[in-house]
Structure formats: structure tokens, C-alpha cells
Motif scaffolding. Structure first.
Motif, short mmCIF file in Angstrom:
data_model
loop_
_atom_site.label_atom_id
_atom_site.label_comp_id
_atom_site.label_asym_id
_atom_site.label_seq_id
_atom_site.Cartn_x
_atom_site.Cartn_y
_atom_site.Cartn_z
N LEU A 129 6.96 -3.95 -9.03
CA LEU A 129 5.51 -3.78 -9.17
C LEU A 129 4.77 -4.34 -7.97
N THR A 130 5.28 -5.46 -7.44
CA THR A 130 4.66 -6.03 -6.25
C THR A 130 4.77 -5.08 -5.07
N CYS A 131 5.95 -4.45 -4.93
CA CYS A 131 6.14 -3.48 -3.85
C CYS A 131 5.22 -2.28 -4.02
N GLU A 132 5.09 -1.82 -5.27
CA GLU A 132 4.20 -0.69 -5.52
C GLU A 132 2.75 -1.05 -5.20
N LYS A 134 1.82 -3.23 -2.95
CA LYS A 134 1.72 -3.22 -1.49
C LYS A 134 1.67 -1.80 -0.95
N GLN A 135 2.41 -0.90 -1.61
CA GLN A 135 2.39 0.50 -1.17
C GLN A 135 0.99 1.09 -1.34
N LEU A 136 0.34 0.75 -2.45
CA LEU A 136 -1.02 1.24 -2.65
C LEU A 136 -1.97 0.67 -1.60
N LYS A 137 -1.71 -0.59 -1.20
CA LYS A 137 -2.55 -1.20 -0.18
C LYS A 137 -2.39 -0.52 1.17
N SER A 138 -1.17 -0.02 1.45
CA SER A 138 -0.92 0.56 2.76
C SER A 138 -1.57 1.93 2.94
N ASP A 139 -2.03 2.55 1.86
CA ASP A 139 -2.74 3.84 1.92
C ASP A 139 -1.90 4.92 2.61
N VAL A 140 -0.64 5.02 2.25
CA VAL A 140 0.25 6.03 2.83
C VAL A 140 0.49 7.11 1.78
N ASP A 141 0.13 8.33 2.13
CA ASP A 141 0.38 9.46 1.24
C ASP A 141 1.60 10.20 1.78
N LEU A 142 2.75 9.94 1.19
CA LEU A 142 4.00 10.52 1.67
C LEU A 142 4.13 12.00 1.30
N PRO A 173 19.58 0.43 0.14
CA PRO A 173 19.29 -0.62 1.12
C PRO A 173 19.41 -2.01 0.51
N ARG A 174 19.69 -2.98 1.37
CA ARG A 174 19.81 -4.36 0.91
C ARG A 174 18.47 -4.95 0.50
N THR A 175 17.42 -4.54 1.18
CA THR A 175 16.09 -5.09 0.94
C THR A 175 15.35 -4.22 -0.07
N LEU A 176 14.74 -4.86 -1.07
CA LEU A 176 14.01 -4.14 -2.11
C LEU A 176 12.53 -3.97 -1.78
N LEU A 200 4.78 -2.98 12.78
CA LEU A 200 5.26 -2.51 11.48
C LEU A 200 5.16 -3.60 10.42
N ALA A 201 5.38 -4.85 10.82
CA ALA A 201 5.26 -5.96 9.87
C ALA A 201 3.84 -6.08 9.35
N PHE A 202 2.85 -5.91 10.22
CA PHE A 202 1.45 -5.94 9.79
C PHE A 202 1.13 -4.76 8.88
N ARG A 203 1.65 -3.60 9.21
CA ARG A 203 1.35 -2.39 8.43
C ARG A 203 1.94 -2.44 7.03
N PHE A 204 3.15 -3.01 6.90
CA PHE A 204 3.85 -2.96 5.61
C PHE A 204 3.97 -4.32 4.94
#
Length: 418
Positions: A129-132, A134-142, A173-176, A200-204
């Protein structure tokens, strides 16, 4: 002490005068005495007369007090016992440690294991849920084709998710964090746009170390799985898909078009490596690689990287390309690699030399194919040494992995020659 002592001494002298024929031992007892013959005798008009009844009253009062205190303490203990009994009754189903059996202990261990599994499951859900979030924060429409094409070079989001499914079918992947789709997306972004780890670290919303781990993990699996996208076709496959430009003899015998290209790198610290990678043509330290394309423009051959000092002829001979050719195949190349290579013939005729001049006009397509590879901006930059050399426990250099992946991805684009 002085006056009383003198008085007693005078009394002793008087007593000695009164009784001359007797010897007396006079001792002081340290308290008043009513005996006139005692050295502690002091005449007084108010003599001390202790009352025995007062002592008895005091003694009885102390007994009464002790009895009252005892009764009070006994009452409190009884109340505490009643409370303890009530608590024992309310927890009558619980057992103390000495009453546990082995079966009880095993049941408790199973219950403990079950609780631990539940905790791990909840922690995983929280992380997801935390990743999701963050995904919403990144505003990326895949699912936006234009975004996918600009940031990754792929034609559409369907191609993006098809490749993602292909890679993650038997690997994870190893990282979740970030989510798997975003990890694949950021790796393609780094290859396509040449972004730094910090960007990329700032973006994601993660650390540079996490970005580095994600990049190399995904690059490894992409280099393994995308090898099939660089396919050496058979003669029948080439003839079946020959463009109009290659259908007339002798162009219908062309198997591939080859050329070498170079990529700038940082100057190595080792003197030997610095000498091996220095290119006189570019006046810079470079790595060089050989690319072969089919008549349709697809990349069908890719050599490993060489130091910029190596000649095109040396790379062509040692790359393994010649081992793939069959008798009668024609390979279009520039003059540095021999204008034309024809297996089974030791000397070129005048007609073949004339034709080679025409073929040199057609080999522009291999330069276009190399340009497609270098549309992935990471290959246009001056590569740091850590992206050139082989990492520990790897058998392939990092730059070779990047070349393979970028070449394979460029093959997914539209056909270069219609």
C-alpha cells in the motif's frame, strides 16, 4: 558533681566518727535513695513515691493498642484473600507453567507461528500500500502510449506490459518498493533518457542505492531474456522478407550489412586499459562494437565491446560473424572492413567491384540502425567506468548488457526498410 561529692564526703566523715569501731564500704547506686545511711540519700521535702497502679494502666493501654492493630491487619488480609479468590475464580480456565503439558506447549508454538505469519502478511500489505501511495504521488500513467513512447522508446503501453509479463513470469525483483511495473519503467527511463541515479531517486522516492540495485537486477534479467530478440535469420527467412530494394541480383544474396560504432568512456586509471581504449579516430577513450542488420533493417548480429584501439577488420574477424555465413553469402560493409566479403571466392572481378560501389550507397541503412540504438541516450553519454567493466560475479560486462538490451528494444520498433 562537686557539691554532691563534698556533701557525701562530709557525711562519710560524720558516719565514721559516729561508728569508730566499724569499717563500712559505701557505694553509690546512681539513683535517689530513701535510706538515710545510703550515699545517694538526699533530704527532700517532696520525696519521690512511684505509684504501681500507673504502671499497670500504661501496660494495659499498650495491650489494647496492640490488639486493635492486630485486628485491623487481620481484616485487611481477609479482604485481600477474598479478592484473590475472586480473581482465581474469574481465571479458572488458565493454567500455570507447572501444569502445562507438551501438547499444550506444541499448540502454543503453532499459534505463535500462525501469529507471526499473519504479522508478515500484514507487513507485506502495508509495504504494498505504501508503494501504491508513492506510485500515485509520482503521477505516472503507464497506460498512456505517448508517455510510454517518450520515456521508454517503446511503441505503446501494450508492448510495455507484454515485456513486463515476459520478464516477470519466472522471475521477481529483490526489491518490493517501488512496485514491479515502476521498477521496469525507471530502468527503461534510465536507458532511454540517460538519467542519473539521483534524478531517478527523487522521481521515485527512494535512495540512490535502491536505484542502483534495481537497475543492475533488471539489466541482468533483460540481457538474458532479450537475447532471443536479436535473431540470426536463415537464408529462406531473408528471401521470404526481402524488400524491393534487394530483390534484383546480386543484392538478393545479401545476408547482412555490417558497420562498427564507438561510445565514449571515461579515461581508465590503468595505463594498459587507457592505451587499449584510446581511439585515434575519435581522439578519446572509447569502446567499439560491431553491428549487423538484415536487408529489412533488423539487428541480427551484435558483437561484444572492444577497446577503441581495435581496428574494424580485427573486430570483424574475431567477432564470430564469419562463422555464421554460408557459401555465396554477401556482406555489405565499408572500406575499412573490406568493401565486400564474399565467401567461396578468393578474388573480386571488375563487375563485383563496380557493384560494391552501388552497395555502399545502400549501407546507409546500417547507420540508421545504429542511430536507433543510440536513441537510447545512455549510449550517447560518456560512460563511467563502473558501467563499462564487468561487475563482481558477472560474466558479461555491463556495457555489453546495455548494448544488447538497447539493440533488442530497437528491434521492436517499426521496420527500418519497407
Amino acid at each position: 558533681r562537686g557539691h554532691g561529692h563534698r556533701c557525701n564526703r562530709m557525711m562519710c566523715e560524720r558516719k565514721a566518727i559516729a561508728y569508730p569501731n566499724h569499717v563500712f564500704l559505701l557505694l553509690s547506686l546512681g539513683k535517689p535513695s530513701d535510706d538515710p545511711l545510703s550515699p545517694d540519700y538526699i533530704p527532700s521535702k517532696l520525696p519521690y513515691r512511684p505509684d504501681p497502679s500507673r504502671k499497670m494502666d500504661r501496660y494495659q493501654r499498650s495491650l489494647r493498642r496492640a490488639s486493635e492493630v492486630y485486628e485491623m491487619n487481620t481484616t485487611e488480609e481477609v479482604e485481600d484473600m477474598d479478592t484473590d479468590v475472586a480473581e482465581v475464580k474469574s481465571y479458572s480456565d488458565m493454567c500455570v507453567g507447572t501444569d502445562l503439558t507438551m501438547r499444550d506447549i506444541e499448540d502454543m508454538e503453532k499459534l505463535n507461528t500462525s501469529y507471526k505469519d499473519q504479522v508478515r502478511s500484514l507487513e507485506s500489505k502495508v509495504q504494498t500500500l505504501t508503494c501504491e501511495r508513492k506510485q500515485l504521488k509520482s503521477d505516472v500513467d503507464l497506460k498512456d502510449d505517448q508517455i510510454i513512447h517518450f520515456y521508454t522508446g517503446l511503441r505503446s503501453s501494450k508492448v510495455f506490459f507484454a515485456l513486463l509479463t515476459y520478464l516477470t513470469t519466472a522471475w521477481s525483483p529483490r526489491t518490493l518498493s517501488p512496485p514491479t511495473a515502476l521498477q521496469f519503467y525507471l530502468v527503461l527511463m534510465k536507458l532511454r533518457l540517460g538519467l542519473t541515479h539521483k534524478d531517478l531517486a527523487f522521481r521515485f522516492h527512494c535512495s540512490c542505492a535502491t536505484i542502483s540495485t534495481i537497475f543492475h537486477d533488471w539489466l541482468n534479467i533483460m540481457a538474458q531474456r532479450f537475447t532471443s530478440l536479436i535473431h540470426w535469420p536463415s537464408r529462406e527467412e531473408i528471401k521470404k522478407n526481402l524488400p524491393t530494394l534487394f530483390r534484383s541480383p546480386p543484392f538478393n544474396a545479401v545476408r547482412c550489412i555490417i558497420d562498427c560504432s564507438e561510445i565514449f568512456i571515461d579515461r581508465p586509471t590503468s595505463l594498459s586499459a587507457r592505451a587499449m581504449t584510446y581511439s585515434n579516430y575519435k581522439s578519446h577513450n572509447t569502446i567499439k562494437f560491431l553491428v549487423g542488420i538484415s536487408p529489412t533493417g533488423s539487428i541480427t548480429f551484435l558483437s561484444k565491446s572492444w577497446g577503441g584501439r581495435a581496428s574494424d577488420k580485427t573486430i570483424t574477424k574475431l567477432s564470430g560473424l564469419i562463422d555464421l555465413l554460408e557459401e555465396g553469402d554477401i556482406v555489405m560493409a565499408d572500406r575499412a572492413t573490406h568493401t565486400i566479403i564474399t565467401l567461396g571466392k578468393t578474388q573480386l572481378s571488375g563487375q563485383e567491384v563496380y557493384m560494391s560501389r552501388h552497395m555502399s550507397r545502400m549501407r546507409i541503412h546500417v547507420e540508421r540502425a545504429i542511430g536507433r540504438i543510440k536513441n537510447y541516450c545512455i549510449l550517447r553519454q560518456t560512460l563511467p567506468i563502473n558501467l563499462v567493466k564487468r561487475r563482481p560475479k558477472d560474466t558479461v560486462a555491463t556495457v555489453d548488457k546495455m548494448l544488447l538490451v538497447c539493440s533488442a528494444l530497437s528491434n521492436l520498433d517499426k521496420s527500418l526498410i519497407q
